[in-house]
Structures are given as structure tokens and as C-alpha cells.
Design a protein around this motif. Structure first.
Motif, PDB file in Angstrom:
ATOM      1  N   ARG A   1       0.822  -1.217   0.000  1.00 47.78           N
ATOM      2  CA  ARG A   1       0.000   0.000   0.000  1.00 47.78           C
ATOM      3  C   ARG A   1       0.848   1.255   0.000  1.00 47.78           C
ATOM      4  O   ARG A   1       0.553   2.236  -0.667  1.00 47.78           O
ATOM      5  CB  ARG A   1      -0.896   0.003   1.233  1.00 47.78           C
ATOM      6  N   LEU A   2       1.921   1.191   0.777  1.00 47.83           N
ATOM      7  CA  LEU A   2       2.808   2.347   0.890  1.00 47.83           C
ATOM      8  C   LEU A   2       3.406   2.690  -0.476  1.00 47.83           C
ATOM      9  O   LEU A   2       3.436   3.853  -0.885  1.00 47.83           O
ATOM     10  CB  LEU A   2       3.906   1.968   1.888  1.00 47.83           C
ATOM     11  N   LEU A   3       3.816   1.658  -1.197  1.00 45.99           N
ATOM     12  CA  LEU A   3       4.404   1.889  -2.516  1.00 45.99           C
ATOM     13  C   LEU A   3       3.350   2.393  -3.495  1.00 45.99           C
ATOM     14  O   LEU A   3       3.633   3.226  -4.348  1.00 45.99           O
ATOM     15  CB  LEU A   3       5.043   0.590  -3.032  1.00 45.99           C
ATOM     16  N   LYS A   4       2.140   1.863  -3.341  1.00 50.09           N
ATOM     17  CA  LYS A   4       1.048   2.310  -4.222  1.00 50.09           C
ATOM     18  C   LYS A   4       0.826   3.811  -4.047  1.00 50.09           C
ATOM     19  O   LYS A   4       0.696   4.552  -5.015  1.00 50.09           O
ATOM     20  CB  LYS A   4      -0.217   1.535  -3.879  1.00 50.09           C
ATOM     21  N   LYS A   5       0.820   4.211  -2.802  1.00 46.97           N
ATOM     22  CA  LYS A   5       0.629   5.632  -2.498  1.00 46.97           C
ATOM     23  C   LYS A   5       1.759   6.457  -3.111  1.00 46.97           C
ATOM     24  O   LYS A   5       1.522   7.497  -3.739  1.00 46.97           O
ATOM     25  CB  LYS A   5       0.599   5.820  -0.984  1.00 46.97           C
ATOM     26  N   PHE A   6       2.986   5.990  -2.950  1.00 44.00           N
ATOM     27  CA  PHE A   6       4.135   6.681  -3.543  1.00 44.00           C
ATOM     28  C   PHE A   6       3.989   6.773  -5.050  1.00 44.00           C
ATOM     29  O   PHE A   6       4.281   7.794  -5.656  1.00 44.00           O
ATOM     30  CB  PHE A   6       5.442   5.953  -3.203  1.00 44.00           C
ATOM     31  N   GLU A   7       3.513   5.671  -5.635  1.00 45.72           N
ATOM     32  CA  GLU A   7       3.389   5.639  -7.096  1.00 45.72           C
ATOM     33  C   GLU A   7       2.330   6.647  -7.556  1.00 45.72           C
ATOM     34  O   GLU A   7       2.530   7.365  -8.528  1.00 45.72           O
ATOM     35  CB  GLU A   7       3.008   4.220  -7.538  1.00 45.72           C
ATOM     36  N   GLU A   8       1.226   6.679  -6.812  1.00 41.89           N
ATOM     37  CA  GLU A   8       0.167   7.628  -7.173  1.00 41.89           C
ATOM     38  C   GLU A   8       0.648   9.063  -7.076  1.00 41.89           C
ATOM     39  O   GLU A   8       0.257   9.928  -7.863  1.00 41.89           O
ATOM     40  CB  GLU A   8      -1.040   7.426  -6.240  1.00 41.89           C
ATOM     41  N   ARG A   9       1.503   9.285  -6.083  1.00 42.51           N
ATOM     42  CA  ARG A   9       2.036  10.636  -5.923  1.00 42.51           C
ATOM     43  C   ARG A   9       3.191  10.907  -6.899  1.00 42.51           C
ATOM     44  O   ARG A   9       3.794  11.990  -6.853  1.00 42.51           O
ATOM     45  CB  ARG A   9       2.546  10.821  -4.488  1.00 42.51           C
ATOM     46  N   GLY A  10       3.532   9.914  -7.685  1.00 44.41           N
ATOM     47  CA  GLY A  10       4.595  10.109  -8.681  1.00 44.41           C
ATOM     48  C   GLY A  10       5.996  10.097  -8.101  1.00 44.41           C
ATOM     49  O   GLY A  10       6.932  10.632  -8.700  1.00 44.41           O
ATOM     50  N   LEU A  11       6.150   9.491  -6.927  1.00 48.79           N
ATOM     51  CA  LEU A  11       7.471   9.488  -6.291  1.00 48.79           C
ATOM     52  C   LEU A  11       8.312   8.277  -6.696  1.00 48.79           C
ATOM     53  O   LEU A  11       9.529   8.341  -6.673  1.00 48.79           O
ATOM     54  CB  LEU A  11       7.316   9.520  -4.771  1.00 48.79           C
TER      55      LEU A  11
ATOM     56  N   THR B   1      11.517   8.315  -8.747  1.00 51.63           N
ATOM     57  CA  THR B   1      11.461   9.209  -9.903  1.00 51.63           C
ATOM     58  C   THR B   1      12.227  10.482  -9.526  1.00 51.63           C
ATOM     59  O   THR B   1      12.554  10.673  -8.354  1.00 51.63           O
ATOM     60  CB  THR B   1      10.006   9.607 -10.203  1.00 51.63           C
ATOM     61  N   PRO B   2      12.500  11.331 -10.516  1.00 54.35           N
ATOM     62  CA  PRO B   2      13.115  12.621 -10.155  1.00 54.35           C
ATOM     63  C   PRO B   2      12.303  13.343  -9.070  1.00 54.35           C
ATOM     64  O   PRO B   2      12.868  13.871  -8.117  1.00 54.35           O
ATOM     65  CB  PRO B   2      13.116  13.384 -11.473  1.00 54.35           C
ATOM     66  N   ALA B   3      10.981  13.307  -9.206  1.00 54.55           N
ATOM     67  CA  ALA B   3      10.136  13.935  -8.191  1.00 54.55           C
ATOM     68  C   ALA B   3      10.347  13.281  -6.826  1.00 54.55           C
ATOM     69  O   ALA B   3      10.331  13.948  -5.792  1.00 54.55           O
ATOM     70  CB  ALA B   3       8.668  13.831  -8.594  1.00 54.55           C
ATOM     71  N   GLY B   4      10.548  11.972  -6.846  1.00 51.08           N
ATOM     72  CA  GLY B   4      10.801  11.263  -5.604  1.00 51.08           C
ATOM     73  C   GLY B   4      12.092  11.729  -4.959  1.00 51.08           C
ATOM     74  O   GLY B   4      12.163  11.920  -3.744  1.00 51.08           O
ATOM     75  N   ARG B   5      13.094  11.957  -5.801  1.00 55.42           N
ATOM     76  CA  ARG B   5      14.381  12.430  -5.258  1.00 55.42           C
ATOM     77  C   ARG B   5      14.219  13.813  -4.652  1.00 55.42           C
ATOM     78  O   ARG B   5      14.803  14.111  -3.602  1.00 55.42           O
ATOM     79  CB  ARG B   5      15.451  12.473  -6.351  1.00 55.42           C
TER      80      ARG B   5
ATOM     81  N   ALA C   1      11.540  14.994  -3.348  1.00 51.73           N
ATOM     82  CA  ALA C   1      10.812  14.881  -2.083  1.00 51.73           C
ATOM     83  C   ALA C   1      11.709  14.328  -0.981  1.00 51.73           C
ATOM     84  O   ALA C   1      11.561  14.675   0.188  1.00 51.73           O
ATOM     85  CB  ALA C   1       9.599  13.974  -2.270  1.00 51.73           C
ATOM     86  N   PHE C   2      12.646  13.476  -1.375  1.00 49.79           N
ATOM     87  CA  PHE C   2      13.509  12.846  -0.382  1.00 49.79           C
ATOM     88  C   PHE C   2      14.599  13.790   0.123  1.00 49.79           C
ATOM     89  O   PHE C   2      15.027  13.698   1.272  1.00 49.79           O
ATOM     90  CB  PHE C   2      14.134  11.586  -0.980  1.00 49.79           C
TER      91      PHE C   2
END
Lengths: 310, 310
Positions: B72-82, B100-104, B106-107
Motif C-alpha cells: 500500500r505504501l508503494l502504491k501511495k508513492f506511485e500515485e504521488r509520482g514518487l 522518480t526525479p520527483a521522488g528524489r 521529495a527525499f
DNA sequence: ACCACTTACTTGACTTAGTCAAGTATATCA
DNA sequence: TGATATACTTGACTAAGTCAAGTAAGTGGT
């Protein structure tokens, strides 16, 4: 941006350790899953079992809990008959919390489980490694723990096996780092101390080791030079233990010893670059007798002889 | 009830450390509270940021998470484009997860926050204490970490400042613990090594130090006795590093060196109680020349001379 | 080639653990 | 005596985590 930035490698190492230990604690906590208590409940019970007269505020502070959460948690414990609250005389808002006998009974298997788990963890390591582990943990704890100074800042004790090697090692490293001396200094220390032990005469000679939290942090030696003259040698204090007066105390012991043995003079040889040692000698009443340039340990130095008439 | 019970003090010390570090981690995690991520999310992001080709199973294993929760956690990340998931060629059930670049983006602040927090923690300590802390943490980690063997089991290097003191210290302690020798053995080692460095002749003499994860775990010295005869001295290997072939390797180096320098014979003196060393000498081709009883280091011993004709 | 078994997730249905804000009684300080 | 702080308590939430059952894909043995 601070001026004094701790090295990035150090920061990364600590972060790596935090990740590692987060997981480690997670693994240990899995053992609690089957029990009737959560990790936080277990932590609260542990504190209650090991300390007396705790108040809710103490627990909130020491365990970092939310007061509301703790309040409810304690209420539940009270309803189950595991804890009792007694009003404190001084302050009617507080009450001191204690485990009931039933609470102790409930805590026992929890405690045993945690104990066994750690025992199993340790059991995988041979005894000397266990000691290394415990020692390393204590180091981490004492460095990160908010400067809870040890009860006894340091103690002096006589020589034990391992001490002279340690002194050689530390002095060698220290003077290499601080003054750039080469390994011939370390070798000199080794020769001096090897000879000291070999020809040791307990009637006329002595050594003192300052120990702090189980670690040697300073030492000094008195050797007999003649009937009338004793020599103080190799005074040293760990950088991490400076400022506690260990150096002065060690010199003090030497002087008392030399006087008691009837020596007429205490002498010592040092180098002028060792300024903090010099200050200790001056404060103790030593007078500079003479000095001369010499080349040793890979450096040009000024050697000094200091004397104290007893 | 196991036969080999780790001491209670050790167990208590480890449990104390666990409580302490649970709190420590709790304090560090408070910093995350304001951020958009939970501790677990942050841990997942950290892993994703630092390792490639991770699958969900890897994360479950390494971070100790519930697979459903992670899913679920990954699904949420994926939906947020992270994060992005890419099917793996070999196995259609798995997918490799990457930021993703967006994930980086955010991190980054999360990572910076953790970095700064640790930097602040370290900043309170002077540099030598920081080093002690890091070293102690690494010790804990390497002892508890599931025996991830270091890439290089050990390496040999020449003498450095601090080495001889260390060897004196360790040998003194070790032989005191294992054979009950007194401090005169340590003193003898100190004299030998002090003299070795002082009169060191690089053309004819040499020493080797075995280092493992930054710690000296073994050493040996070759000194010149005459034009034709070299003497091997003070072979030692830490108990924790035994079984890696370090002793044999050290002796091997001595032999190669002695041959190369044109010595005709390599000799050594030892005591019969040091059985594991003896086996190494025998395996290397040394022959027992003679032995005699003597009293030293507080014990009755049998000294032995061994020779190897080169 | 096929069947039993395992692995790598996913989904649904839950509980619990923890947070936050507001409130009450008591204590402290000026 | 009133303003402020402390030591809880309560109500109202939500995030975090657990557990069981399900699906699709791989593996191993015959």
C-alpha cells in the motif's frame, strides 16, 4: 553552515548505525508481539519495575511519550490491577506510580523474554567479542548520553598487565598526532617502561594509572636515580580526560611518594613543546635547571631538566 | 539452560543499551514528525535513494516490514509520482522499484534534515570523541551484523606509529589471560620492540602487521642475529582473527624475506605452551633444535629453539 | 508436461498506537 | 490576589501497522 563541520564520513557512519540499530530494535521487539503488551507498555513496565516513586511526568520525560497516551495507558494498567497510584504528599497533582504484585507477575515473563533474547544474541559471539560489544555500547552510551558525569571522575591504581603497552601505544600515537614525532619516541617509551618493570624495585619506585570508566586515561612513573634523587617519567593524560586535574594529581602523588621515601630531589626531563605538562610542573614547584637543543623523534627540540628540592 | 551462559552483567548492559538507543532513535525521529513522511516511509525512501534494482521483497526483508503495508505504501508513492515500478525480465511477479526525479526531490529535504540532525549531535563532541563514537558504533555493528565478512579479510602493512605499543599491550594481556603470565612478559616485549625500532636496519630487518577492518590483529618481526642468521620474533594473532591463516601468512613473509636477504638460517625462540604457534612453525618446515626448562613470567616453562635452514 | 508447492505481491477488514487540542485541578511567582 | 505554569485527564481523531485470504507467476519432481 557552521564553521566546525563534523566530517561527512562520520555523519554517514552515525546515520548508518542509526538505520542498523533501528532494524535491530525492530527485530528484538518482534518478540513482544505475542505478548499482551506493546513495546511502549513494556518500556513503561520496565521503568516501573526498576525505579521507585516514579510519576507520570517522569515517564513522559524519560521515555519520550505523549502525556495523554500515557495517561490512558496507566488507567488501563490500573484497571487491570497492574499498577497503583499513591498521592504524593508534597504535590496533590502528582501521584507516584508503582507496580502491584500482580503487575510484577505480569512483567516477569516479559522481562525474562527480553533477557533470553539478548542472551541468545550474545551467545552467538565468543566471550571476548561479547566484551568488545558491551564496551563499545558503553562508549556510545556515555558519549551520547547527556553528559551524565561518572560518579567517580577518575581513580588512581597501581600497574596491571596491559598497562605499559597501552601507555606506549597512546603516547606514541598522541605525540605523533600532536607534535609530529616519529616512531622512535614510541620506541623510547617502550625501552624505558620495559626496563622499569624489569628492574622494578617496589621499595624505591612506583607507578600510578588514572582510570576513568574502566579506561586508562593517564599515568606517571617514579624511578630511582640514586639514593638522593628520584626521577619522574612519562607523565601523560588522555586528551579526552584533560581538565579534570588528573595531571596535577599524578605529579602530586609522585612528590608525596618521593618525600616519604626520603629522596632529596625529584627531577624530570621534558621538552619545551609540552606546554601543558610544563605548567603542571611549575605549579607543583619544579624549577627549570637547564635546557639544551637536541634532535630527536624526527624533530628539532629543546630538552629541559626540571628539579624539585624536597 | 544453556551450558555457556553469557554473564548477567553483559546481558544487562546490552539491554540497557537497547533501552537507551530506543529512546535515542525516538528523539531523532521526532524531527520527521513535521515532514510529510512517517519513519517507515522515510526508511523506504532512503533505501530506494541509495540502492538500485530493489524489489518489494528486498524492502520487506531488509527493513522488516509487513508486505501488505509496504504494498500500500508503494502504491501511495506511485500515485504521488514518487516512485516507478519496472517489471523485471526474469520474473514477472517482481518489479524493481526506483525513485522518480520527483521522488528524489521529495527525499532531499528529509535526507538533509537527518544529516543536519546527526551533524548537530556530533557537533557537541570534540573531534577525538566523535572518532571514538564512530568507531564504537562500527564495532557494535560489525559484531551484531550478521557476519557480513569484510571484502578483504585482512591486509599486511609495515609498522606505523602506535603499532608497537599496541602489540605490547595485546600480547601482555593475552598471555596473562590465557597462560597466566605476569607483567614481566609484557616488559620483555616492550624491551625487545623498543630495541628493535631503535636499532632498526631496514636492509636486514622487517616487521609485518596484519590489519583487519582498521584494527591490528597480528604481527611478526624479523631481526638480524648475524650475517647468516635471522631471528623471527613475537609472532602473534588476535584470538578474534584466528582461523584466517594470518599466522601462517606472517611466518611465510618472514621466510620469503629471510631467503631474499641471503640469510642461511631463520631461528626462533618460543615456549611449548604456545601450541598453535608451534603448529604453524612445524608446517612451515621449522625443526625443533633444543629445549630447556626455565622459570619466567611467573611460571615454569619449557623454552624451545626452532630453526629453519633456508 | 503436469501437479504440488513456493514465492511475490495485493486486497480487504481490522486494531492499536499515537497525536493534538482543550479542559481541570493544583502549584508557583510576583 | 491574579497571572502563569505544571501535572495530569478527556475527547476526537488518524496514521500506522497487522492478519488473513487471494491471485498470478515461478520451481521442482516425476
Amino acid at each position: 553552515m557552521t564553521i566546525h563541520q563534523p566530517g561527512k564520513e562520520r555523519i554517514d557512519a552515525v546515520r548508518g548505525f542509526n538505520r542498523f540499530y533501528t532494524r535491530q530494535i525492530g527485530l528484538l521487539d518482534e518478540g513482544l508481539l505475542k505478548s499482551a503488551f506493546s513495546l511502549t507498555e513494556a518500556r513503561v513496565l520496565y521503568e516501573l519495575a526498576h525505579r521507585d516513586g516514579l510519576t507520570a511526568t517522569d515517564l513522559v520525560r524519560d521515555l519520550g511519550l505523549d502525556p495523554g497516551y500515557l495517561s490512558r495507558l496507566l488507567k488501563k494498567f490500573e484497571e487491570r490491577g497492574l499498577v497503583e497510584r499513591a498521592a504524593t504528599e508534597a504535590d496533590a497533582r502528582r501521584s507516584s506510580i508503582a507496580l502491584t504484585p500482580a503487575g510484577r507477575v505480569a512483567f516477569a515473563p516479559l522481562n525474562q523474554g527480553s533477557h533470553d533474547q539478548v542472551a541468545a544474541l550474545l551467545d552467538r559471539l565468543p566471550a571476548p567479542e561479547q566484551d568488545r560489544l558491551v564496551k563499545a555500547m558503553q562508549t556510545v552510551q556515555s558519549l551520547l548520553g547527556d553528559g551524565a558525569e561518572p560518579k567517580i571522575p577518575y581513580m588512581l591504581r597501581p600497574l596491571q598487565v596491559g598497562d605499559i603497552g597501552w601507555v606506549i601505544h597512546r603516547q606514541g600515537l598522541l605525540y605523533a598526532q600532536e607534535y609530529g614525532w616519529d616512531e622512535t619516541y614510541e620506541a623510547l617509551v617502550a625501552e624505558i617502561l620495559g626496563a622499569f618493570v624489569k628492574s622494578f624495585d617496589p621499595k624505591w619506585e612506583r607507578s600510578w594509572f588514572a582510570e576513568r570508566e574502566g579506561e586508562v586515561v593517564g599515568s606517571v612513573f617514579v624511578v630511582r636515580q640514586s639514593d638522593a634523587v628520584a626521577k619522574l617519567r612519562l607523565l601523560y593524560v588522555e586528551p579526552s580526560a584533560r581538565g579534570l586535574g588528573i595531571g596535577r594529581r599524578l605529579v602530586e602523588e609522585c612528590i608525596v611518594f618521593a618525600r616519604a621515601k626520603g629522596y632529596k630531589r625529584l627531577t624530570l626531563w621534558t621538552n619545551d613543546v609540552l606546554t601543558s605538562a610544563r605548567r603542571i610542573y611549575e605549579a607543583a614547584g619544579f624549577k627549570l635547571a637547564d635546557e639544551e637543543r637536541h634532535h630527536a623523534f624526527g624533530k628539532d627540540l629543546v630538552g629541559q631538566n626540571w628539579n624539585l628540592e624536597l
